[in-house]
Design a protein around this motif. Sequence first.
Motif, PDB file in Angstrom:
ATOM      1  N   SER A 237     -14.395 -20.536 -42.314  1.00  0.00           N
ATOM      2  CA  SER A 237     -15.112 -21.431 -43.210  1.00  0.00           C
ATOM      3  C   SER A 237     -16.211 -20.629 -43.885  1.00  0.00           C
ATOM      4  O   SER A 237     -16.368 -19.432 -43.628  1.00  0.00           O
ATOM      5  N   ALA A 238     -17.005 -21.301 -44.729  1.00  0.00           N
ATOM      6  CA  ALA A 238     -18.087 -20.607 -45.424  1.00  0.00           C
ATOM      7  C   ALA A 238     -19.134 -20.073 -44.458  1.00  0.00           C
ATOM      8  O   ALA A 238     -19.816 -19.089 -44.751  1.00  0.00           O
ATOM      9  N   THR A 239     -19.278 -20.713 -43.301  1.00  0.00           N
ATOM     10  CA  THR A 239     -20.300 -20.280 -42.341  1.00  0.00           C
ATOM     11  C   THR A 239     -19.706 -19.662 -41.079  1.00  0.00           C
ATOM     12  O   THR A 239     -20.429 -19.379 -40.126  1.00  0.00           O
ATOM     13  N   CYS A 240     -18.402 -19.465 -41.051  1.00  0.00           N
ATOM     14  CA  CYS A 240     -17.747 -18.916 -39.859  1.00  0.00           C
ATOM     15  C   CYS A 240     -16.882 -17.722 -40.247  1.00  0.00           C
ATOM     16  O   CYS A 240     -15.756 -17.892 -40.698  1.00  0.00           O
ATOM     17  N   ARG A 241     -17.442 -16.542 -40.086  1.00  0.00           N
ATOM     18  CA  ARG A 241     -16.705 -15.314 -40.382  1.00  0.00           C
ATOM     19  C   ARG A 241     -16.776 -14.411 -39.157  1.00  0.00           C
ATOM     20  O   ARG A 241     -17.736 -14.488 -38.374  1.00  0.00           O
ATOM     21  N   PRO A 242     -15.779 -13.556 -38.958  1.00  0.00           N
ATOM     22  CA  PRO A 242     -15.788 -12.692 -37.771  1.00  0.00           C
ATOM     23  C   PRO A 242     -16.903 -11.651 -37.834  1.00  0.00           C
ATOM     24  O   PRO A 242     -17.016 -10.910 -38.807  1.00  0.00           O
ATOM     25  N   ARG A 243     -17.731 -11.616 -36.803  1.00  0.00           N
ATOM     26  CA  ARG A 243     -18.832 -10.669 -36.700  1.00  0.00           C
ATOM     27  C   ARG A 243     -18.772  -9.995 -35.336  1.00  0.00           C
ATOM     28  O   ARG A 243     -18.266 -10.581 -34.370  1.00  0.00           O
ATOM     29  N   PRO A 244     -19.322  -8.791 -35.189  1.00  0.00           N
ATOM     30  CA  PRO A 244     -19.353  -8.165 -33.858  1.00  0.00           C
ATOM     31  C   PRO A 244     -20.089  -9.031 -32.845  1.00  0.00           C
ATOM     32  O   PRO A 244     -19.675  -9.122 -31.684  1.00  0.00           O
ATOM     33  N   HIS A 245     -21.183  -9.678 -33.268  1.00  0.00           N
ATOM     34  CA  HIS A 245     -21.984 -10.483 -32.340  1.00  0.00           C
ATOM     35  C   HIS A 245     -21.175 -11.627 -31.740  1.00  0.00           C
ATOM     36  O   HIS A 245     -21.485 -12.096 -30.623  1.00  0.00           O
ATOM     37  N   ASP A 246     -20.148 -12.084 -32.448  1.00  0.00           N
ATOM     38  CA  ASP A 246     -19.378 -13.218 -31.958  1.00  0.00           C
ATOM     39  C   ASP A 246     -18.504 -12.855 -30.758  1.00  0.00           C
ATOM     40  O   ASP A 246     -17.982 -13.747 -30.084  1.00  0.00           O
ATOM     41  N   LEU A 247     -18.334 -11.576 -30.468  1.00  0.00           N
ATOM     42  CA  LEU A 247     -17.668 -11.191 -29.223  1.00  0.00           C
ATOM     43  C   LEU A 247     -18.501 -11.652 -28.030  1.00  0.00           C
ATOM     44  O   LEU A 247     -17.962 -11.997 -26.974  1.00  0.00           O
ATOM     45  N   ARG A 248     -19.815 -11.672 -28.201  1.00  0.00           N
ATOM     46  CA  ARG A 248     -20.728 -12.174 -27.164  1.00  0.00           C
ATOM     47  C   ARG A 248     -20.563 -13.688 -26.998  1.00  0.00           C
ATOM     48  O   ARG A 248     -20.496 -14.194 -25.871  1.00  0.00           O
ATOM     49  N   HIS A 249     -20.488 -14.414 -28.107  1.00  0.00           N
ATOM     50  CA  HIS A 249     -20.222 -15.845 -28.043  1.00  0.00           C
ATOM     51  C   HIS A 249     -18.896 -16.101 -27.331  1.00  0.00           C
ATOM     52  O   HIS A 249     -18.788 -17.014 -26.496  1.00  0.00           O
ATOM     53  N   SER A 250     -17.897 -15.326 -27.670  1.00  0.00           N
ATOM     54  CA  SER A 250     -16.560 -15.521 -27.097  1.00  0.00           C
ATOM     55  C   SER A 250     -16.581 -15.286 -25.588  1.00  0.00           C
ATOM     56  O   SER A 250     -15.899 -15.998 -24.831  1.00  0.00           O
ATOM     57  N   PHE A 251     -17.349 -14.299 -25.141  1.00  0.00           N
ATOM     58  CA  PHE A 251     -17.481 -14.033 -23.708  1.00  0.00           C
ATOM     59  C   PHE A 251     -18.065 -15.249 -22.995  1.00  0.00           C
ATOM     60  O   PHE A 251     -17.580 -15.659 -21.932  1.00  0.00           O
ATOM     61  N   ALA A 252     -19.125 -15.818 -23.578  1.00  0.00           N
ATOM     62  CA  ALA A 252     -19.775 -16.968 -22.952  1.00  0.00           C
ATOM     63  C   ALA A 252     -18.822 -18.153 -22.854  1.00  0.00           C
ATOM     64  O   ALA A 252     -18.717 -18.800 -21.798  1.00  0.00           O
ATOM     65  N   VAL A 253     -18.123 -18.442 -23.944  1.00  0.00           N
ATOM     66  CA  VAL A 253     -17.201 -19.580 -23.954  1.00  0.00           C
ATOM     67  C   VAL A 253     -16.050 -19.344 -22.973  1.00  0.00           C
ATOM     68  O   VAL A 253     -15.669 -20.256 -22.222  1.00  0.00           O
ATOM     69  N   ALA A 254     -15.499 -18.136 -22.947  1.00  0.00           N
ATOM     70  CA  ALA A 254     -14.386 -17.839 -22.039  1.00  0.00           C
ATOM     71  C   ALA A 254     -14.824 -17.989 -20.579  1.00  0.00           C
ATOM     72  O   ALA A 254     -14.042 -18.466 -19.738  1.00  0.00           O
ATOM     73  N   SER A 255     -16.052 -17.605 -20.276  1.00  0.00           N
ATOM     74  CA  SER A 255     -16.559 -17.734 -18.906  1.00  0.00           C
ATOM     75  C   SER A 255     -16.605 -19.193 -18.482  1.00  0.00           C
ATOM     76  O   SER A 255     -16.153 -19.559 -17.385  1.00  0.00           O
ATOM     77  N   VAL A 256     -17.132 -20.055 -19.352  1.00  0.00           N
ATOM     78  CA  VAL A 256     -17.263 -21.472 -18.999  1.00  0.00           C
ATOM     79  C   VAL A 256     -15.892 -22.146 -18.954  1.00  0.00           C
ATOM     80  O   VAL A 256     -15.631 -22.992 -18.086  1.00  0.00           O
ATOM     81  N   LEU A 257     -15.009 -21.781 -19.880  1.00  0.00           N
ATOM     82  CA  LEU A 257     -13.649 -22.330 -19.845  1.00  0.00           C
ATOM     83  C   LEU A 257     -12.979 -22.013 -18.512  1.00  0.00           C
ATOM     84  O   LEU A 257     -12.308 -22.868 -17.911  1.00  0.00           O
ATOM     85  N   ASP A 258     -13.159 -20.792 -18.040  1.00  0.00           N
ATOM     86  CA  ASP A 258     -12.560 -20.387 -16.768  1.00  0.00           C
ATOM     87  C   ASP A 258     -13.141 -21.207 -15.622  1.00  0.00           C
ATOM     88  O   ASP A 258     -12.411 -21.622 -14.713  1.00  0.00           O
ATOM     89  N   TRP A 259     -14.440 -21.485 -15.668  1.00  0.00           N
ATOM     90  CA  TRP A 259     -15.056 -22.303 -14.617  1.00  0.00           C
ATOM     91  C   TRP A 259     -14.492 -23.715 -14.620  1.00  0.00           C
ATOM     92  O   TRP A 259     -14.205 -24.270 -13.567  1.00  0.00           O
ATOM     93  N   TYR A 260     -14.354 -24.298 -15.797  1.00  0.00           N
ATOM     94  CA  TYR A 260     -13.796 -25.645 -15.878  1.00  0.00           C
ATOM     95  C   TYR A 260     -12.372 -25.678 -15.313  1.00  0.00           C
ATOM     96  O   TYR A 260     -11.999 -26.588 -14.568  1.00  0.00           O
ATOM     97  N   ARG A 261     -11.581 -24.695 -15.689  1.00  0.00           N
ATOM     98  CA  ARG A 261     -10.170 -24.701 -15.293  1.00  0.00           C
ATOM     99  C   ARG A 261      -9.984 -24.468 -13.801  1.00  0.00           C
ATOM    100  O   ARG A 261      -8.970 -24.874 -13.213  1.00  0.00           O
ATOM    101  N   THR A 262     -10.939 -23.797 -13.169  1.00  0.00           N
ATOM    102  CA  THR A 262     -10.826 -23.498 -11.738  1.00  0.00           C
ATOM    103  C   THR A 262     -11.668 -24.438 -10.880  1.00  0.00           C
ATOM    104  O   THR A 262     -11.777 -24.241  -9.671  1.00  0.00           O
ATOM    105  N   GLY A 263     -12.271 -25.459 -11.508  1.00  0.00           N
ATOM    106  CA  GLY A 263     -12.986 -26.467 -10.751  1.00  0.00           C
ATOM    107  C   GLY A 263     -14.360 -26.068 -10.273  1.00  0.00           C
ATOM    108  O   GLY A 263     -14.912 -26.704  -9.358  1.00  0.00           O
TER     109      GLY A 263
END
Length: 311
Positions: A237-263
């Motif tokens: 989108s106009a405000t969502c473009r791939p940036r190096p910093h977003d790898l950090r965001h992705s790490f955070a989201v992946a960590s929480v997703l894993d916690w949810y999936r494993t209870g």
Amino acid sequence: MSTLPPVRQALADYLALRRTLGYELRAAGRILGQFVDYLDAHGAQTPTIDHALAWANLPDGASTAWRAIRLSAVRGFAAYLHGLDPTIAVPPADLIRHGPDRATPYLYSDREIGELIIVAGDLRPRLRAATYQTLIGLLAAGGLRVGEAIALDTSDLDGERDLLTIRATKFGKSRLVPLHPTAIGALGDYIHLRDQTRPRPICPALLVSTAGTRLRHANIGLTFNRLTRQAGIIRRSATCRPRPHDLRHSFAVASVLDWYRTGVDVEAMMPYLSTYLGHTDPKHTYWYLSAAPELMALAGQRLHLHLKGRS
């Protein structure tokens, strides 16, 4: 006759003065260094409002908020220069108007991260390829800020304890970052190649350029943009473009997703994630998570089950 020193020296004087007053100016110092590079490239001895506006609007497609941040940094520097030479104009604050249009994090899939590492392997020479492959892997696996990865020295890696020491971070604090043994192994392989390629280091940096120097933030951005294009990763989108910093965001989201999936008790784990990421307030961590539809869906399911159990 103007008594203004060369603009690069004037910048050094300006930053030194502000830092004696207690301002760190890490981001502003980097941004203004890029502005001075722009002036040099255009043969400008002193900045003008036109220079400031043209540079602040780079790169094409940048968010309004980011352009306003760049202009704001130049305004402070221009005000300092105006005190030395009244003929230098200070750009008006309203040249770039912006509201609350914070960039939306680009959340990378595992496949996209893998593609980035693959296309980085095509860079030349081999050391440059290995450096960017290692950088991308480190940002994705460790949730580091780009500036933290750049600032790492080889001595900050403790291979025996699988730890990185992040020193003098964004908020002036240091922290320990545990890494998976596979990430530690990849860093060890990179160091071996780096030391073979440049057996006489000229700086203590963990990640180095082909010249053996510490990486520059601006060069990382340019190279990363090229890699995303080659990997077929485009803005959403106009405000969502791939940036190096977003790898950090992705790490955070992946960590929480894993916690949810494993209870796992996500609420209990959030302070640990905030500490791991180096956040001073959990609200900053929650911002990282707010742009993930899948995460919001899992949270909704957890809440639904909780409420159902109470009925």
